[in-house]
Write a protein that holds these residues in place. Structure first.
Motif: not given
Length: 92
Positions: A48-62
């Motif tokens: 439902t929502s994501i902040d820059r920390f969440g985006v970074k976490a998914i990018a790190e997983l990628h």
């Protein structure tokens, strides 16, 4: 809103908000995941929502998947912030 991650085999469903407050839940769930499996699918359809920390976490997983030559599939429309981040990465 809380973050809930459910799993069936190598399919993970992320539901709720992925932000600084509950980032630890995401990180704990996916810590060392590629030691156990070669491929995972993460559905962000119910994010439902994501902040820059969440985006970074998914990018790190990628990035971890790329470095370790594992397969990561992210499916669902999710939240616009995440889409915009990866779209800009493609252009770079």
């Amino acid at each position: 809103m809380n973050l809930e991650i459910t799993q069936a085999n190598n399919y993970f469903k992320v539901k709720g908000a992925l932000d600084r407050k509950n980032l630890h839940v995401f990180q704990k769930e996916f810590r060392n995941i590629f030691d156990k499996v070669n491929a995972i699918t993460v559905s962000i359809e119910h994010l439902t929502s994501i902040d820059r920390f969440g985006v970074k976490a998914i990018a790190e997983l990628h990035n971890e998947a790329l470095v370790r030559n594992k397969q990561l599939s992210i499916i669902g429309l999710g939240h616009g912030n995440l889409y915009n981040h990866f779209k800009s990465e493609e252009a770079a």
